[in-house]
Design an enzyme around this catalytic site. Structure first.
Site, PDB file in Angstrom:
ATOM      1  N   ALA A  26       0.787  -1.218  -0.057  1.00 16.40           N
ATOM      2  CA  ALA A  26       0.175   0.091  -0.110  1.00 16.40           C
ATOM      3  C   ALA A  26       0.867   1.272   0.001  1.00 16.40           C
ATOM      4  O   ALA A  26       0.519   2.204  -0.804  1.00 16.40           O
ATOM      5  CB  ALA A  26      -0.989  -0.063   1.292  1.00 16.40           C
ATOM      6  N   GLU A  46      10.474   3.768   5.624  1.00 13.33           N
ATOM      7  CA  GLU A  46      10.397   2.257   5.650  1.00 13.33           C
ATOM      8  C   GLU A  46      11.404   1.937   6.595  1.00 13.33           C
ATOM      9  O   GLU A  46      12.600   2.366   6.541  1.00 13.33           O
ATOM     10  CB  GLU A  46      10.645   1.696   4.389  1.00 13.33           C
ATOM     11  CG  GLU A  46      11.255   0.287   4.268  1.00 13.33           C
ATOM     12  CD  GLU A  46      10.143  -0.624   4.884  1.00 13.33           C
ATOM     13  OE1 GLU A  46      10.393  -1.697   5.454  1.00 13.33           O
ATOM     14  OE2 GLU A  46       8.811  -0.260   4.713  1.00 13.33           O
ATOM     15  N   ALA A  47      10.988   0.824   7.591  1.00  8.81           N
ATOM     16  CA  ALA A  47      11.943   0.380   8.466  1.00  8.81           C
ATOM     17  C   ALA A  47      13.266  -0.636   7.893  1.00  8.81           C
ATOM     18  O   ALA A  47      14.458  -0.604   8.416  1.00  8.81           O
ATOM     19  CB  ALA A  47      11.135  -0.416   9.630  1.00  8.81           C
ATOM     20  N   HIS A 454      -1.182 -14.527   5.718  1.00 11.43           N
ATOM     21  CA  HIS A 454      -2.058 -13.375   4.996  1.00 11.43           C
ATOM     22  C   HIS A 454      -2.679 -12.691   6.272  1.00 11.43           C
ATOM     23  O   HIS A 454      -4.181 -12.587   6.304  1.00 11.43           O
ATOM     24  CB  HIS A 454      -3.346 -14.143   4.254  1.00 11.43           C
ATOM     25  CG  HIS A 454      -2.652 -14.656   2.951  1.00 11.43           C
ATOM     26  ND1 HIS A 454      -3.116 -15.786   2.439  1.00 11.43           N
ATOM     27  CD2 HIS A 454      -1.493 -14.560   2.112  1.00 11.43           C
ATOM     28  CE1 HIS A 454      -2.609 -16.143   1.345  1.00 11.43           C
ATOM     29  NE2 HIS A 454      -1.412 -15.436   1.445  1.00 11.43           N
TER      30      HIS A 454
END
Length: 517
Positions: A26, A46-47, A454
């Site tokens: 996303a 972003e890590a 998921h």
């Protein structure tokens, strides 16, 4: 374009129109779409690291990524009789889309229509269809239902390249009465199918490849990897920015517009909770001051539990050049409702459940309960943002899911007993021929249940009147301005398929809502 900056306690603080937390599926979509507006300053945090490694590129190498620096490598709490279950999720540009098995499959249209009738009008199948189509490039499919110009290029395994076990499994399922379909994302969403995979030119097409990389040249888009966001800045009911750690040092970013949390069904509720957004009593017990009492944060965790039937072959099998799966069957147990509740598929590698010895050569055939009734939760273990959260998917809490997996293994055994499976017949090692009673099979499933990986639903969307919803139908966090969540966590009811295609569509729709296009 340079964003304005100020200094706070020695830190350089930059202001953006949009701060996106998490460069997973996303996050990559939103960064690319929102930065199309040249006047909008967009920061993507972003890590994980920025590297695109060989294993992220070569389709059949994805199992090598599990447990590496590209994986958060979570572990669940004890599940049924299986104990803690490994729970990988992506930690890299592209997120789980950089380490997953590349299946590009929509849920059944009845799933999304159920979202709309269940309290999320505007999120039904016809509402999402333009965004499904916008995200994908699927040649040879029905153009009325499938995209032809989107960034994510997908295609099934071509017939000459199909693995013999996958081909035998497809034929065997047909022999025992499973219908066939040419597209599980098309008009007929039930049966055995060579599904679309996000592979083109022999390489993975991850969300960073498809969306983010083509946008990196834009001066209004800034991407920072290796940045762990530790807290949302919420002041008087408004989200004004984020705190994060970069190269071991604290940093901040501020927004004059919105913070959009895209950290996934585990990371997004974790960040909200760390920031004081969630069940007030739980937060106070950890020493976190609540800023918004939202009981649903971290609840409603849904995932697809799996059970494996494992087979040992007498000699090595050829290696899949694709995703070690290739063919999938969406079928119904007697417990199914409006859509298939089981996925059956091969793992074209020697495999066994955790704690069981895999064969030297062989494969597994998997049953996944893809319309589960069980629910779990994500909770904080401590107030330390670098500590792993407590993840409990609740596998088999509802006995109907046990019944689904039992039915799935029964279909697999029936298929492998047919003559169509003769070309690749092998000895069943797990659960093994000695497990031949219903009680024995159920004990095996309880003791070996795993995950299809998921997770969804932990910040679910709902109307304003729904006190259990975390975000509204525009994905805005309840009671806080300037804050949205956009990822698999907003899903109300999990689709009966891998989530990647659905999250792409959710993010495309969110970009439309946020950008006003």
């Amino acid at each position: 374009m340079t964003a304005p900056s100020t200094r706070t306690e020695g830190m350089l603080v930059t202001e953006f129109d949009y701060i996106i937390v998490g460069a997973g599926t996303a996050g990559c979509v939103l960064a690319a779409r929102l930065s199309e507006d040249a006047s909008a300053r967009v920061l993507l945090l972003e890590a994980g690291g920025p590297a695109r490694t060989r294993a992220m590129t070569v389709p059949d190498a994805w199992p090598e990524l599990l447990g590496t620096a590209a994986d958060w490598a979570d572990i669940t709490s004890a599940q049924a009789g299986a104990g803690p279950v490994p729970y990988p999720r992506g930690r890299a540009l592209g997120g789980s889309g950089a380490i997953n098995a590349m299946a590009h499959v929509r849920g059944h249209r009845a799933v999304y229509d159920g979202w709309a009738t269940g309290g999320a009008p505007g999120w039904g199948y016809e509402d999402l269809l333009p965004y499904f189509r916008r995200s994908e490039h699927a040649d040879g499919r029905d153009p009325a239902l499938r995209g032809t110009t989107g960034p994510v290029q997908v295609a099934p395994v071509p017939e000459p390249g199909r693995h013999p076990v996958a081909a035998a499994f497809a034929a065997a399922l047909a022999a025992v009465g499973c219908p066939a379909t040419d597209d599980l994302s098309g008009a007929r969403q039930e049966g055995v199918c060579w599904v679309d995979l996000a592979i083109a030119g022999g390489q993975r097409v991850g969300p960073a490849d498809a969306y983010l990389t083509p946008a990196l040249h834009r001066p209004n888009l800034e991407v920072q990897a290796g940045c762990l966001v530790t807290r949302l800045q919420v002041q008087q009911g408004c989200c004004t920015g984020v705190d994060y750690i970069r190269d071991g040092a604290p940093a901040q970013a501020r927004t004059c517009g919105e913070v959009i949390v895209c950290a996934g069904a585990i990371g997004s509720p974790q960040l909200l909770l760390l920031s004081g957004v969630g069940p007030a009593g739980q937060l106070r017990a950890l020493g976190i001051s609540p800023v918004a009492d939202i009981p649903g944060v971290g609840g409603n965790l849904q995932d697809h539990p799996i059970a494996l039937a494992c087979y040992a072959s007498g000699s090595p099998l050829p290696r899949s050049r694709y995703n070690h799966g290739e063919v999938y069957a969406a079928v119904r147990s007697e417990l199914a409702g409006a859509y298939p509740d089981l996925h059956l598929f091969p793992i074209l590698l020697p495999a066994a459940p955790a704690g069981c010895q895999p064969p030297a050569a062989g494969y597994a055939l998997v049953a996944a309960a893809v319309a589960p009734d069980s629910r779990g939760q994500v909770r904080l273990a401590t107030a330390d943002p670098q500590a792993a959260p407590v993840i409990n998917p609740g596998f088999l809490h509802d006995q109907r899911d046990l019944g689904r997996l039992e039915a799935g293994l029964a279909i697999i055994r029936q298929a492998t007993a047919s003559a169509a499976f003769d070309p690749v017949r092998a000895a069943e090692t797990w659960p093994g021929p000695e497990v031949c009673t219903r009680a024995g099979l159920r004990d095996y499933i309880r003791g070996t249940v795993g995950s299809y990986y998921h997770p969804a639903g932990t910040c679910r969307m709902g109307p304003d009147a729904d006190a259990a919803a975390v975000v509204d139908l525009q994905l805005r966090v309840r009671g806080i301005t300037g804050l949205r969540v956009t990822d698999a966590s907003v899903i109300p009811v999990i689709p009966n398929a891998p989530l990647h295609a659905t999250v792409l569509a959710i993010a495309e729709k969110a970009a439309h809502l946020i950008g006003g296009r």
